[in-house]
Write an enzyme that holds these catalytic residues in place. Sequence first.
Site, mmCIF file in Angstrom:
data_model
loop_
_atom_site.group_PDB
_atom_site.id
_atom_site.type_symbol
_atom_site.label_atom_id
_atom_site.label_comp_id
_atom_site.label_asym_id
_atom_site.label_seq_id
_atom_site.Cartn_x
_atom_site.Cartn_y
_atom_site.Cartn_z
ATOM 1 N N HIS A 44 5.785 -5.577 1.306
ATOM 2 C CA HIS A 44 6.217 -4.180 1.230
ATOM 3 C C HIS A 44 6.141 -3.591 2.643
ATOM 4 C CE1 HIS A 44 6.095 -0.327 -1.417
ATOM 5 N NE2 HIS A 44 6.638 -0.056 -0.243
ATOM 6 N N GLU A 71 9.748 -5.222 -1.243
ATOM 7 C CA GLU A 71 9.689 -3.890 -1.871
ATOM 8 C C GLU A 71 9.889 -2.817 -0.811
ATOM 9 O OE1 GLU A 71 5.932 -4.913 -4.850
ATOM 10 O OE2 GLU A 71 5.688 -3.582 -3.151
ATOM 11 N N HIS A 191 0.810 -3.082 -9.898
ATOM 12 C CA HIS A 191 -0.041 -2.049 -9.307
ATOM 13 C C HIS A 191 -1.391 -1.970 -9.994
ATOM 14 C CE1 HIS A 191 -0.818 1.072 -6.473
ATOM 15 N NE2 HIS A 191 0.360 0.812 -5.946
HETATM 16 N N1 PXP Z 1 4.274 -3.047 -6.974
HETATM 17 C C1 PXP Z 1 4.617 -2.130 -6.042
HETATM 18 C C2 PXP Z 1 5.939 -1.475 -6.150
HETATM 19 C C3 PXP Z 1 3.725 -1.813 -5.007
HETATM 20 O O1 PXP Z 1 4.067 -0.886 -4.098
HETATM 21 C C4 PXP Z 1 2.492 -2.473 -4.924
HETATM 22 C C5 PXP Z 1 1.551 -2.172 -3.797
HETATM 23 O O2 PXP Z 1 2.156 -2.498 -2.575
HETATM 24 C C6 PXP Z 1 2.195 -3.426 -5.919
HETATM 25 C C7 PXP Z 1 3.092 -3.687 -6.936
HETATM 26 C C8 PXP Z 1 0.908 -4.193 -5.923
HETATM 27 O O3 PXP Z 1 -0.143 -3.322 -6.168
HETATM 28 P P1 PXP Z 1 -1.646 -3.788 -5.906
HETATM 29 O O4 PXP Z 1 -1.759 -3.975 -4.417
HETATM 30 O O5 PXP Z 1 -2.454 -2.652 -6.427
HETATM 31 O O6 PXP Z 1 -1.844 -5.064 -6.643
#
Ligand code: PXP
Length: 237
Positions: A44, A71, A191
């Site tokens: 990301h 992302e 997330h």
């Molecule tokens: N999905 C998206 C769209 C995200 O922005 C993130 C964090 O960068 C994640 C999943 C993964 O989240 P986590 O780091 O809390 O596992």
Amino acid sequence: MATKLSVNINKVALIRNSRGSNLPDLRQFAMDCERFGAEGITVHPRPDQRHVRYDDIPILKEVVTTELNIEGYPSETFLEMVLEHQPHQCTLVPDPPGVLTSSEGWDLVKSKDFLSEVVGRLQERSIRVSLFVDPNSDQLSRARDTGTDRVELYTGTYANEYPLDPHKAIQSYTECGRRAAELGLGLNAGHDLNLTNLKYFSEHVEGVLEVSIGHALVTDALYYGIGNVIGMYKALL
Ligand code: PXP
């Protein structure tokens, strides 16, 4: 079909960036995650470049043999980078610049036309598209109308509520699993998923094709080692 684990390596880049050298080596880390069983690598790159940077993308594209998922907010700069490097999947998030982490899905009433155009541009280059959405059936129907291939359910709300009342926390996600199948939309999730809440999520939401997990998984790796941790997460899916 088993849910795939895509490891988000942003936090590994964050450690590297804190010293200005190439330790840890992101390229090697991505390759090792795959060797240990990860079925995808997620990055990301944020506008402030504090995590994975734009110049990491071609290097990762070259070595990732499973699936590379990029992302980000679809600014023109972001889209040009994605179109150039053609990852397997691009997950579009509504993050404003400078935000700490993604904390909500798209408002698909407001952004439907904008997203429809972006989805089309990415798909023309054979890039699978996923839209980050809150667990709301109406949003899924609107997401389908943009032409997106998949949606990624924002699981932060689930993770917050899970310790208090797992049954209540999962309801809207279970419903979205069913709705996505009816609509023919592929389903991802991510997330704040972790070793405590992932199994329950996986058991109660049908048809999840992929989870992307970063923060908790990298934190667990400090204790157990990345090779062990990937196996521990996969065992819960
Ligand atoms: N999905 C998206 C769209 C995200 O922005 C993130 C964090 O960068 C994640 C999943 C993964 O989240 P986590 O780091 O809390 O596992």
